[in-house]
Each structure stands twice: as structure tokens, then as C-alpha cells.
Write a protein that holds these residues in place. Structure first.
Motif, PDB file in Angstrom:
ATOM      1  N   VAL A 123       0.836  -1.197   0.000  1.00 33.55           N
ATOM      2  CA  VAL A 123       0.000   0.000   0.000  1.00 33.55           C
ATOM      3  C   VAL A 123       0.873   1.251   0.000  1.00 33.55           C
ATOM      4  N   GLN A 124       1.924   1.256   0.822  1.00 31.41           N
ATOM      5  CA  GLN A 124       2.786   2.425   0.895  1.00 31.41           C
ATOM      6  C   GLN A 124       3.526   2.651  -0.422  1.00 31.41           C
ATOM      7  N   ARG A 125       3.953   1.583  -1.070  1.00 32.17           N
ATOM      8  CA  ARG A 125       4.633   1.745  -2.355  1.00 32.17           C
ATOM      9  C   ARG A 125       3.712   2.372  -3.397  1.00 32.17           C
ATOM     10  N   LEU A 126       2.458   1.929  -3.418  1.00 31.63           N
ATOM     11  CA  LEU A 126       1.513   2.505  -4.375  1.00 31.63           C
ATOM     12  C   LEU A 126       1.249   3.979  -4.059  1.00 31.63           C
ATOM     13  N   LEU A 127       1.171   4.305  -2.774  1.00 30.94           N
ATOM     14  CA  LEU A 127       1.005   5.702  -2.394  1.00 30.94           C
ATOM     15  C   LEU A 127       2.211   6.533  -2.824  1.00 30.94           C
ATOM     16  N   ASP A 128       3.407   6.014  -2.631  1.00 30.30           N
ATOM     17  CA  ASP A 128       4.615   6.749  -3.016  1.00 30.30           C
ATOM     18  C   ASP A 128       4.659   6.984  -4.520  1.00 30.30           C
ATOM     19  N   GLU A 129       4.061   6.080  -5.275  1.00 33.07           N
ATOM     20  CA  GLU A 129       4.053   6.223  -6.720  1.00 33.07           C
ATOM     21  C   GLU A 129       3.075   7.297  -7.183  1.00 33.07           C
ATOM     22  N   VAL A 135       1.545   9.967   4.098  1.00 29.16           N
ATOM     23  CA  VAL A 135       1.789   9.073   5.228  1.00 29.16           C
ATOM     24  C   VAL A 135       0.588   8.147   5.399  1.00 29.16           C
ATOM     25  N   LEU A 136       0.857   6.883   5.521  1.00 30.83           N
ATOM     26  CA  LEU A 136      -0.190   5.892   5.748  1.00 30.83           C
ATOM     27  C   LEU A 136      -0.427   5.749   7.249  1.00 30.83           C
ATOM     28  N   THR A 137      -1.687   5.860   7.663  1.00 32.72           N
ATOM     29  CA  THR A 137      -2.035   5.665   9.068  1.00 32.72           C
ATOM     30  C   THR A 137      -3.040   4.527   9.180  1.00 32.72           C
ATOM     31  N   LEU A 138      -3.004   3.860  10.330  1.00 28.17           N
ATOM     32  CA  LEU A 138      -3.821   2.659  10.521  1.00 28.17           C
ATOM     33  C   LEU A 138      -4.734   2.845  11.723  1.00 28.17           C
ATOM     34  N   SER A 139      -6.001   2.471  11.546  1.00 26.93           N
ATOM     35  CA  SER A 139      -6.967   2.478  12.636  1.00 26.93           C
ATOM     36  C   SER A 139      -7.214   1.042  13.073  1.00 26.93           C
ATOM     37  N   THR A 140      -7.065   0.806  14.364  1.00 26.72           N
ATOM     38  CA  THR A 140      -7.305  -0.541  14.905  1.00 26.72           C
ATOM     39  C   THR A 140      -8.713  -0.680  15.447  1.00 26.72           C
ATOM     40  N   TYR A 150      -7.156  12.492   4.623  1.00 25.85           N
ATOM     41  CA  TYR A 150      -7.362  13.647   5.483  1.00 25.85           C
ATOM     42  C   TYR A 150      -6.075  14.463   5.527  1.00 25.85           C
ATOM     43  N   ALA A 151      -6.185  15.669   6.035  1.00 23.73           N
ATOM     44  CA  ALA A 151      -5.036  16.572   6.109  1.00 23.73           C
ATOM     45  C   ALA A 151      -4.463  16.581   7.514  1.00 23.73           C
ATOM     46  N   ARG A 152      -3.151  16.653   7.601  1.00 23.53           N
ATOM     47  CA  ARG A 152      -2.460  16.802   8.882  1.00 23.53           C
ATOM     48  C   ARG A 152      -1.475  17.957   8.736  1.00 23.53           C
ATOM     49  N   GLY A 153      -2.040  19.143   8.459  1.00 25.67           N
ATOM     50  CA  GLY A 153      -1.225  20.300   8.110  1.00 25.67           C
ATOM     51  C   GLY A 153      -1.432  20.639   6.651  1.00 25.67           C
ATOM     52  N   TRP A 154      -0.939  21.823   6.246  1.00 29.57           N
ATOM     53  CA  TRP A 154      -1.151  22.255   4.863  1.00 29.57           C
ATOM     54  C   TRP A 154      -0.424  21.368   3.870  1.00 29.57           C
ATOM     55  N   ARG A 155       0.722  20.854   4.241  1.00 31.85           N
ATOM     56  CA  ARG A 155       1.463  19.979   3.344  1.00 31.85           C
ATOM     57  C   ARG A 155       1.439  18.528   3.801  1.00 31.85           C
ATOM     58  N   GLY A 156       0.793  18.265   4.915  1.00 31.32           N
ATOM     59  CA  GLY A 156       0.759  16.917   5.446  1.00 31.32           C
ATOM     60  C   GLY A 156      -0.443  16.155   4.930  1.00 31.32           C
ATOM     61  N   ARG A 157      -0.190  15.139   4.134  1.00 33.14           N
ATOM     62  CA  ARG A 157      -1.266  14.340   3.558  1.00 33.14           C
ATOM     63  C   ARG A 157      -1.269  12.973   4.218  1.00 33.14           C
ATOM     64  N   ARG A 158      -2.457  12.520   4.526  1.00 28.26           N
ATOM     65  CA  ARG A 158      -2.599  11.234   5.195  1.00 28.26           C
ATOM     66  C   ARG A 158      -3.643  10.383   4.473  1.00 28.26           C
ATOM     67  N   VAL A 159      -3.418   9.083   4.506  1.00 19.56           N
ATOM     68  CA  VAL A 159      -4.412   8.106   4.071  1.00 19.56           C
ATOM     69  C   VAL A 159      -4.625   7.155   5.228  1.00 19.56           C
ATOM     70  N   ALA A 160      -5.856   7.151   5.754  1.00 18.16           N
ATOM     71  CA  ALA A 160      -6.199   6.279   6.879  1.00 18.16           C
ATOM     72  C   ALA A 160      -6.820   4.994   6.345  1.00 18.16           C
ATOM     73  N   VAL A 161      -6.315   3.872   6.813  1.00 17.53           N
ATOM     74  CA  VAL A 161      -6.868   2.578   6.418  1.00 17.53           C
ATOM     75  C   VAL A 161      -7.215   1.793   7.681  1.00 17.53           C
ATOM     76  N   SER A 162      -8.098   0.851   7.523  1.00 20.11           N
ATOM     77  CA  SER A 162      -8.505  -0.013   8.625  1.00 20.11           C
ATOM     78  C   SER A 162      -7.889  -1.398   8.443  1.00 20.11           C
ATOM     79  N   LEU A 163      -8.005  -2.206   9.484  1.00 19.79           N
ATOM     80  CA  LEU A 163      -7.555  -3.593   9.372  1.00 19.79           C
ATOM     81  C   LEU A 163      -8.361  -4.339   8.320  1.00 19.79           C
ATOM     82  N   GLY A 164      -9.646  -3.936   8.176  1.00 21.90           N
ATOM     83  CA  GLY A 164     -10.480  -4.555   7.151  1.00 21.90           C
ATOM     84  C   GLY A 164      -9.969  -4.276   5.753  1.00 21.90           C
ATOM     85  N   PHE A 165      -9.461  -3.065   5.529  1.00 25.23           N
ATOM     86  CA  PHE A 165      -8.916  -2.742   4.208  1.00 25.23           C
ATOM     87  C   PHE A 165      -7.660  -3.558   3.932  1.00 25.23           C
TER      88      PHE A 165
END
Length: 449
Positions: A123-129, A135-140, A150-165
Motif C-alpha cells: 500500500v505504501q509503495r503505491l502511495l509513493d508512486e 503518510v499511511l495511518t492505521l486504525s485498529t 485527510y489533512a495533517r497540516g497544509w502539506r501533510g497528507r494522510r491516508v487512513a486505512v482499517s484492518l479490514g482494508f
């Protein structure tokens, strides 16, 4: 991981203009007039004003004060949008606290990965591409987000994924990849600052129908059931509240739908139509969540229709026309809503129609935003690449971000609608509004906002 080929004619596709950002800009432009209007309204309903002390003291007038809350939408949308864009750090911290999100770090040493599972690394490799620096974040949490940006600052980009994903990634990687590419489409257009997980702007759009029912419909029912003495005097105000709902929602809803359709097209360009359609079928919701979600997500039928035709000229044309169509629909709704209001205030039907059309000509067509929309549509082939670079589009060759020469014919065709509106706006006005006995100077006015 082998990358599937782009889908047909989408290799030369660019994202649509940032209609979501332009919708936010329109709210900022209208803010001064909105504050003036609200000041006048508050003076009217919390003081004797033009209604008189006897009317203000009635129980029925209290219902009007509650209804007034439902007209706050433009200011609420503006406040939520500004907070979303100007306070992304606060939003990011709240979102991570709300969904128990934590970063998933990938440690690459000597070409080998250590730490996270193979699914996380993929998943992280595809995001980097597709969205470098994300930044990949995980919800347990069991009910955490499947996959959202979602945004974590003006230049901070996040993708939140779950264990189900992550489980879906291991069991059906093509379908999970299509979902991830859809979210990447939002990131490369900067839409994560306005929409996405934890966005107060998106949340307010979804909650608006409930607020409308509580603050507009419920007081109206109460006035009818109790036979309040002031009820006949408030018919025009009640009508204003009721017709206000579509006026308020047209611009943001169409802008949000356009963003979702563009993200679908981005996914189709990299994963193929069939895979994206399968992913769409797997993420359908039901019940109240489905009804409310349609305000910021297009109906599934529309998304399927668009995905199936994403390789045809109708797809880019529809996305290019989204802004002009939204403005035109807003003008039509406001104009039609003004007619019964003028009739209730004493105009003859013919006079009300003529005055409403004249007001639309004066206030809705000649505004500078139509010229801005026309310029954006025509210049978007030149502006698209700088806009993508602003949000960190990858520099490696990519079928969507490095397109073939753009088809000028599509843009010229899409520019016909705003150009026609501007041409109509330059025609001489009829002057019906000035001759209208209800709207003449010194009397109450009905503004097309």
C-alpha cells in the motif's frame, strides 16, 4: 506488483478544474453581503423592527426565530470551510484521536523492508508512486475508516486505512487497489484539505437536511397545528425558508460530486473500468447513511454511468461543465423561488415573473464569477499541470498527470455555456425590477442571492 494498463482513451486525461476550491472562494466572496443580511435579519426578529411589538411578542414569532437558524447555512459552510483549510493541524489531530489512527512506518534498508506486513508495504509503495510524501495511518478500531484521506497540516497528507482494508488488500488486491487509487485522485487535486475524513465542511453538508427538518419543517408544523395568530403573517418567511434549502446546497453538492467523479476517473485510468465498478459495488451503503451520503457522494447509478463512459468525450465535458451548470442551476432556483415571494407580497403573477427575471439578469448573470468560470475552463489546459505540481504530483511518467496534448475542441465546447451566459448578461436590462411596486426604492426588496 505489476501495474495494469490505463483504460483506453484516459491516457490523455487531466483532472477537472478545482470546482470545490472555487465553490469555497465564492462563499468567501459573498461573506460581506451575508453578514450585512444577517445583521438586518437579527435586528428584525429580536427587536420590534418592521413587524411591531404586538407581533414580536406572539408565540408564533418564536417559530420564525427558530426557522431563521436554518438560513444560516451559507455562513456555516463558510466557517466550516475556512476552518478546514486554515486549521488542518487541528483537524488532523482530532481525526487521529477520534479514530485512533497511528502512522505505519516502512523502514527500507539496502532495498529490503523491515517492520510492517507485506500488505502495508505494498500500500505504501503505491502511495509513493501516485502521491509522494503521503503518510499511511492505521486504525485498529472495529468501526474505523475503511480507507479515507485527510489533512495533517497544509502539506501533510494522510491516508487512513482499517484492518479490514488490509485484509481486503490480501484477499482481493485489485479491488483494494482501485479504492486506494480513488483516494489518491483526491490527494493529487488538493481536495483532502476541504473534504475527506474529519472534514467539518463535509460533515455539515451531510447534517444539513437534519438541521433543516428540525429548524424549518418542525416549526412550520407547530404553527399549523397550534393555529398561532401570527401564522398568516409569516407565510412569506416560511416560504423563504423552505426554498432556501436547494439554493444553499446546489453549489457545494455539485462541487463535491465533481470531485468524486474525477477521483473515480483517476482510478479507472490506472486500474480499469471493471475493477473500479467492482470496488464501487463492494462499498455500497444502506439506510440513512446512504441517503445523507448522497449529498457529498454522487448516487451509485450516476457513478456507474460515469465510470462506464469515462473513456468517452462525455466524461471530461461533464467535469468541465460542472462549474457553469452549478451556477446556472443556482440562478434558475433563485429566480423561480423569487416569483411566489413577490406574489405573496402583492405583485401580479406577470409582474412577479418579469421582476424576477430582471433581478436574475442584474444580480446572478453579470457577476464576475461567470467571467472567472469562463477563464478557468478555457485556460485549464495551461493551469492543470501547475495545479497538480502544487499538490505534489509525482514527477515520474504517469498516464493522467503527464497527458498528451489536450483536445481544444472539448474546452471550446465546454466554454460555450459560460460564454452564452455572459453574452446574455451584456444585453440591456428590461428595468422591470425598478418599475415593480414591491421592489421600487423605499419598499421591501427581494434580493437574488
Amino acid at each position: 506488483m505489476k501495474r495494469p494498463p490505463a483504460s483506453g482513451g484516459l491516457a490523455g486525461a487531466l483532472p477537472p478544474p478545482p470546482w470545490l476550491w472555487l465553490a469555497m472562494a465564492s462563499y468567501v466572496q459573498d461573506a460581506p453581503a451575508a453578514f450585512v443580511w444577517w445583521r438586518a435579519q437579527l435586528l428584525d426578529v429580536w427587536t420590534a423592527g418592521e413587524y411591531g411589538a404586538a407581533t414580536v411578542s406572539t408565540s408564533g414569532f418564536a417559530a420564525l426565530r427558530v426557522m431563521l437558524v436554518s438560513q444560516l447555512a451559507p455562513l456555516l459552510f463558510l466557517a466550516a470551510g475556512v476552518a478546514t483549510v486554515l486549521l488542518p493541524h487541528v483537524r488532523g489531530r482530532y481525526t487521529e484521536w477520534r479514530y485512533h489512527l497511528g502512522p505505519v512506518r516502512v523502514d527500507l534498508r539496502d532495498g529490503a523492508a523491515y517492520g510492517p506486513s507485506p500488505a502495508v508495504r505494498s500500500v505504501q509503495r503505491l502511495l509513493d508512486e501516485h502521491a509522494p510524501g503521503t503518510v499511511l495511518t492505521l486504525s485498529t478500531r472495529a468501526r474505523g475508516p475503511s480507507i479515507r484521506v485527510y489533512a495533517r497540516g497544509w502539506r501533510g497528507r494522510r491516508v487512513a486505512v482499517s484492518l479490514g482494508f488490509l485484509a481486503l488488500w490480501e484477499s482481493d488486491q485489485d479491488r483494494a487497489r482501485a479504492l486506494l487509487l480513488h483516494e489518491a485522485g483526491h490527494l493529487v487535486n488538493g481536495e483532502h484539505l476541504i473534504t475527506g475524513l474529519g472534514s467539518p465542511f463535509t460533515r455539515l453538508i451531510g447534517a444539513w437536511p437534519v438541521l433543516f427538518l428540525v429548524c424549518a419543517v418542525a416549526p412550520l408544523v407547530w404553527l399549523t397545528v397550534t393555529h398561532a395568530p401570527a401564522a398568516p403573517l409569516l407565510v412569506a418567511q416560511v416560504l423563504t425558508v423552505v426554498v432556501r434549502l436547494p439554493q444553499v446546497l446546489i453549489l457545494p453538492v455539485i462541487a463535491l460530486w465533481c470531485a468524486e467523479l474525477a477521483a473515480d476517473r483517476y482510478a479507472v485510468a490506472n486500474a480499469g473500468r471493471r475493477t473500479v465498478l467492482e470496488a464501487l459495488d463492494a462499498t455500497r451503503t444502506s439506510g440513512l447513511r446512504q441517503v445523507i451520503g448522497k449529498l457529498y457522494h454522487p448516487p451509485s447509478a450516476l457513478r456507474r454511468w460515469f465510470i462506464e463512459r469515462s473513456h468517452r468525450p462525455v466524461a471530461p465535458s461533464l467535469l468541465l461543465l460542472a462549474g457553469p451548470i452549478a451556477l446556472l442551476l443556482h440562478a434558475v432556483v433563485v429566480t423561480c423561488a423569487a416569483i411566489p415571494g413577490l406574489i405573496l407580497l402583492g405583485d401580479a403573477p406577470g409582474t412577479a415573473v418579469a421582476s424576477s427575471l430582471d433581478l436574475a439578469h442584474r444580480d446572478l448573470l453579470i457577476r464576475p464569477r461567470w467571467a472567472i468560470v469562463l477563464a478557468v475552463v478555457l485556460l485549464w489546459p495551461l493551469l492543470a499541470r501547475p495545479w497538480l505540481r502544487l499538490w505534489g504530483a509525482p514527477r515520474i511518467p504517469h498516464p493522467v498527470l503527464h497527458p498528451a496534448p489536450y483536445r481544444l475542441r472539448t474546452h471550446l465546447a465546454a466554454a460555450l455555456l459560460p460564454a452564452l451566459v455572459l453574452a446574455v448578461a451584456l444585453l440591456p436590462r428590461t428595468g422591470a425590477a425598478e418599475r415593480d411596486p414591491v421592489l421600487r426604492p423605499g419598499t421591501a426588496t427581494v434580493e437574488a442571492e
